[in-house]
Write a protein that holds these residues in place. Structure first.
Motif, short mmCIF file in Angstrom:
data_model
loop_
_atom_site.label_atom_id
_atom_site.label_comp_id
_atom_site.label_asym_id
_atom_site.label_seq_id
_atom_site.Cartn_x
_atom_site.Cartn_y
_atom_site.Cartn_z
N LYS A 1 -14.49 -4.78 -4.26
CA LYS A 1 -15.94 -4.54 -4.24
C LYS A 1 -16.15 -3.06 -4.05
O LYS A 1 -15.83 -2.51 -3.00
CB LYS A 1 -16.60 -5.31 -3.09
N ASP A 2 -16.64 -2.43 -5.09
CA ASP A 2 -16.82 -0.97 -5.09
C ASP A 2 -15.49 -0.30 -4.78
O ASP A 2 -14.54 -0.47 -5.52
CB ASP A 2 -17.93 -0.57 -4.12
N ASP B 1 -6.15 -14.91 7.16
CA ASP B 1 -6.31 -13.57 7.73
C ASP B 1 -6.77 -12.62 6.63
O ASP B 1 -6.26 -12.66 5.51
CB ASP B 1 -5.00 -13.08 8.35
N LYS B 2 -7.73 -11.78 6.97
CA LYS B 2 -8.33 -10.88 5.99
C LYS B 2 -8.14 -9.43 6.41
O LYS B 2 -8.26 -9.10 7.58
CB LYS B 2 -9.82 -11.21 5.89
N LYS B 3 -7.81 -8.58 5.43
CA LYS B 3 -7.74 -7.14 5.66
C LYS B 3 -8.56 -6.46 4.58
O LYS B 3 -8.58 -6.89 3.43
CB LYS B 3 -6.30 -6.63 5.58
N GLU B 4 -9.22 -5.38 4.99
CA GLU B 4 -9.98 -4.57 4.05
C GLU B 4 -9.36 -3.19 3.94
O GLU B 4 -8.97 -2.60 4.95
CB GLU B 4 -11.44 -4.47 4.49
N PHE B 5 -9.29 -2.69 2.73
CA PHE B 5 -8.70 -1.37 2.47
C PHE B 5 -9.77 -0.53 1.78
O PHE B 5 -10.12 -0.77 0.62
CB PHE B 5 -7.46 -1.51 1.58
N GLU B 6 -10.30 0.45 2.51
CA GLU B 6 -11.36 1.29 1.98
C GLU B 6 -10.79 2.39 1.08
O GLU B 6 -9.66 2.82 1.26
CB GLU B 6 -12.15 1.92 3.12
N ASN B 7 -11.61 2.84 0.15
CA ASN B 7 -11.23 3.90 -0.79
C ASN B 7 -9.90 3.61 -1.45
O ASN B 7 -9.03 4.47 -1.54
CB ASN B 7 -11.20 5.26 -0.09
N ILE C 1 -1.40 -1.49 -4.35
CA ILE C 1 -2.65 -0.76 -4.25
C ILE C 1 -2.36 0.65 -3.73
O ILE C 1 -1.28 0.90 -3.19
CB ILE C 1 -3.68 -1.47 -3.34
N SER C 2 -3.32 1.53 -3.90
CA SER C 2 -3.16 2.88 -3.34
C SER C 2 -4.53 3.40 -2.93
O SER C 2 -5.56 2.93 -3.40
CB SER C 2 -2.50 3.83 -4.35
N LYS C 3 -4.50 4.37 -2.05
CA LYS C 3 -5.72 5.06 -1.63
C LYS C 3 -6.12 6.01 -2.74
O LYS C 3 -5.29 6.59 -3.42
CB LYS C 3 -5.49 5.84 -0.34
N LEU D 1 0.87 -1.17 0.00
CA LEU D 1 0.00 0.00 0.00
C LEU D 1 0.90 1.22 0.00
O LEU D 1 1.66 1.43 0.96
CB LEU D 1 -0.92 0.00 1.23
N ASN D 2 0.86 1.98 -1.09
CA ASN D 2 1.73 3.16 -1.24
C ASN D 2 3.19 2.82 -0.96
O ASN D 2 3.86 3.48 -0.16
CB ASN D 2 1.25 4.29 -0.32
N ASP D 3 3.69 1.76 -1.59
CA ASP D 3 5.10 1.32 -1.51
C ASP D 3 5.50 0.78 -0.15
O ASP D 3 6.68 0.57 0.10
CB ASP D 3 6.06 2.44 -1.93
#
Length: 70
Positions: free
Chosen positions: A34-35, A46-52, A67-69, A19-21
């Motif tokens: 999802k959206d 193990d599960k992690k969710e990353f919003e926006n 991935i990135s915000k 996430l962002n390097d």
């Protein structure tokens, strides 16, 4: 729209999630969008969710999911 990437096969791929390097998760086995939410599940369940967030790149050569915000 939903996008799902699952890694299957006899060889272990060991993708890492950045996430962002910054290394955020290791040994990703499934990643789903999802959206505006990215859901990543590792080898141990193990599960992690990353919003926006959005998937920028999946690089199987470098074993990276980036991935990135938004």
């Amino acid at each position: 729209m939903t996008v799902v990437i699952r890694l299957l096969g006899e060889t272990m791929c060991n993708l890492n999630l950045y996430l962002n390097d910054e290394l955020t998760m290791e040994d990703i086995m499934s990643i789903e969008k999802k959206d505006d939410i990215i859901i990543a599940i590792d080898l141990f369940g193990d599960k992690k969710e990353f919003e926006n967030s959005e998937i920028i790149k999946v690089d199987l050569n470098e074993n990276k999911i980036i991935i990135s915000k938004k």
